[in-house]
Scaffold this active site. Sequence first.
Site, PDB file in Angstrom:
ATOM      1  N   THR A   1     -29.511  19.373  -7.492  1.00 35.44           N
ATOM      2  CA  THR A   1     -29.957  19.968  -6.552  1.00 35.44           C
ATOM      3  C   THR A   1     -30.787  19.627  -6.004  1.00 35.44           C
ATOM      4  O   THR A   1     -31.627  18.763  -6.357  1.00 35.44           O
ATOM      5  CB  THR A   1     -29.464  21.450  -6.555  1.00 35.44           C
TER       6      THR A   1
ATOM      7  N   ARG B   1     -17.600  29.827  -8.220  1.00 32.12           N
ATOM      8  CA  ARG B   1     -19.295  29.757  -9.009  1.00 32.12           C
ATOM      9  C   ARG B   1     -19.774  28.995  -7.483  1.00 32.12           C
ATOM     10  O   ARG B   1     -19.954  28.369  -6.458  1.00 32.12           O
ATOM     11  CB  ARG B   1     -19.048  28.963  -9.462  1.00 32.12           C
ATOM     12  N   VAL B   2     -20.773  30.564  -7.287  1.00 33.58           N
ATOM     13  CA  VAL B   2     -22.130  30.082  -6.527  1.00 33.58           C
ATOM     14  C   VAL B   2     -23.386  29.876  -7.406  1.00 33.58           C
ATOM     15  O   VAL B   2     -23.272  30.819  -8.483  1.00 33.58           O
ATOM     16  CB  VAL B   2     -22.688  31.194  -5.334  1.00 33.58           C
ATOM     17  N   GLY B   3     -23.882  28.597  -7.266  1.00 32.06           N
ATOM     18  CA  GLY B   3     -25.412  28.841  -8.022  1.00 32.06           C
ATOM     19  C   GLY B   3     -26.857  29.723  -7.051  1.00 32.06           C
ATOM     20  O   GLY B   3     -26.254  30.067  -6.650  1.00 32.06           O
ATOM     21  N   ASP B   4     -27.283  28.875  -7.777  1.00 33.85           N
ATOM     22  CA  ASP B   4     -29.598  29.965  -7.071  1.00 33.85           C
ATOM     23  C   ASP B   4     -29.390  29.369  -6.103  1.00 33.85           C
ATOM     24  O   ASP B   4     -30.138  29.606  -5.134  1.00 33.85           O
ATOM     25  CB  ASP B   4     -30.289  29.175  -8.318  1.00 33.85           C
TER      26      ASP B   4
ATOM     27  N   THR C   1     -33.968  23.689  -9.609  1.00 30.63           N
ATOM     28  CA  THR C   1     -32.476  22.398  -9.452  1.00 30.63           C
ATOM     29  C   THR C   1     -32.391  22.669 -11.097  1.00 30.63           C
ATOM     30  O   THR C   1     -33.554  22.776 -12.248  1.00 30.63           O
ATOM     31  CB  THR C   1     -32.895  21.183  -8.817  1.00 30.63           C
ATOM     32  N   GLY C   2     -31.226  22.896 -11.268  1.00 25.29           N
ATOM     33  CA  GLY C   2     -30.884  22.682 -12.779  1.00 25.29           C
ATOM     34  C   GLY C   2     -30.113  23.988 -13.056  1.00 25.29           C
ATOM     35  O   GLY C   2     -29.585  24.487 -11.853  1.00 25.29           O
TER      36      GLY C   2
ATOM     37  N   GLY D   1     -28.435  26.705 -12.639  1.00 28.28           N
ATOM     38  CA  GLY D   1     -28.383  28.443 -11.987  1.00 28.28           C
ATOM     39  C   GLY D   1     -28.200  29.718 -12.355  1.00 28.28           C
ATOM     40  O   GLY D   1     -28.993  30.671 -12.252  1.00 28.28           O
TER      41      GLY D   1
HETATM   42  N1  ASP Z   1     -29.074  24.387  -9.456  1.00 29.59           N
HETATM   43  C1  ASP Z   1     -27.769  23.910  -9.305  1.00 29.59           C
HETATM   44  C2  ASP Z   1     -27.057  24.948  -9.661  1.00 29.59           C
HETATM   45  O1  ASP Z   1     -26.725  25.674 -10.376  1.00 29.59           O
HETATM   46  C3  ASP Z   1     -27.378  22.621  -9.913  1.00 29.59           C
HETATM   47  C4  ASP Z   1     -28.694  22.130 -10.159  1.00 29.59           C
HETATM   48  O2  ASP Z   1     -28.973  21.932  -9.586  1.00 29.59           O
HETATM   49  O3  ASP Z   1     -28.377  21.078 -11.552  1.00 29.59           O
HETATM   50  O4  ASP Z   1     -25.876  25.210  -8.736  1.00 29.59           O
END
Ligand code: ASP
Length: 317
Positions: free
Chosen positions: A153, A181-184, A204-205, A207
């Site tokens: 992200t 699906r919705v992440g963080d 980022t990472g 979620g």
């Molecule tokens: N954080 C994002 C999500 O989970 C993906 C990412 O940042 O790699 O949607």
Amino acid sequence: MKPKWGMIATWRMAYEGIVEAVQSLERKQYANDCVELAIRHVEDFPFYKSVGYGGLPNEQCEVELDAAFMDGNTLAIGAIGGIMDFKNPVSIARKLSEERYNNFLVGAGAEKYAHHNGFERTNMLTDRAKKWWDKRVKAIHEKGLSPYDGHDTVGMVCLDSMGNMATATSTSGLFMKKKGRVGDSPLSGSGFYVDSDIGGATATGLGEDIMKGCLSYEIVRLLSEGKHPQNAADQALYQLTDKLQRKYGTAGAMSVVCMNPDGEWGVSTNVEFSFVVASHDLEPTIYIANPQNKQTVIEVASEKWLDQYQKRIHQPV
Ligand code: ASP
């Protein structure tokens, strides 16, 4: 004395957007405008396959995008989840932050709002992203690979020379995610948070794991106790990583960047992570961070790393 301003962002892909935003920050433009400008730059570049145009699709081969925007002066938030076929999700999120109600819209509702507010409808799936998708479907089928590798992200925190702060995020989320699906990234407190009196953070990472610790809010909370951003970032991220390790035996990849109103910044990560910083006394610089004994080791990205990066993002699919 030169007025203080600064900007910090996740991943190498933020660099060109930051270079552009820096020219605005030097001309005393507002943090809100600079952060939007820089993120739009990333969203428009087709070779970044985790954000905006060219972002990787969900398991049904649809590009569903998430984005958020937060104004650190008013604490106003706008966010969208799972929007399809609209350019520059960050600008739609910013527009939503100006509303009194309905600040977080998803799917068809977000698309309707974008359409009514004159945002550009366009296909966000590139041929290149479609090829990645075909390749991954085949690999999952043949080798049983995890479908969820390969996501990043773009998140930024910005301080302007008047002391205003803003943050924004934009992402296509996990590659091969389930529809809906919705992440963080569009979730306040998880993927981002900013308060101009205290500072801001963005993550980022994975979620699903970042949400478990409301990671960005936790960092801002630690900043409010007077912690230096580097200590706040390390404390929040490694405590969450440890907790997840204890409870699940594993923790997802997570990385954060943060900044306080003095322009001091911090970064923490549990995997190799690139990020970009610029300020009144630092040219836009790409760094690499790595975890080492619950501390983050930071170095300027080498020429070799930068060359390999260019090759990797342009490699034939
Ligand atoms: N954080 C994002 C999500 O989970 C993906 C990412 O940042 O790699 O949607």
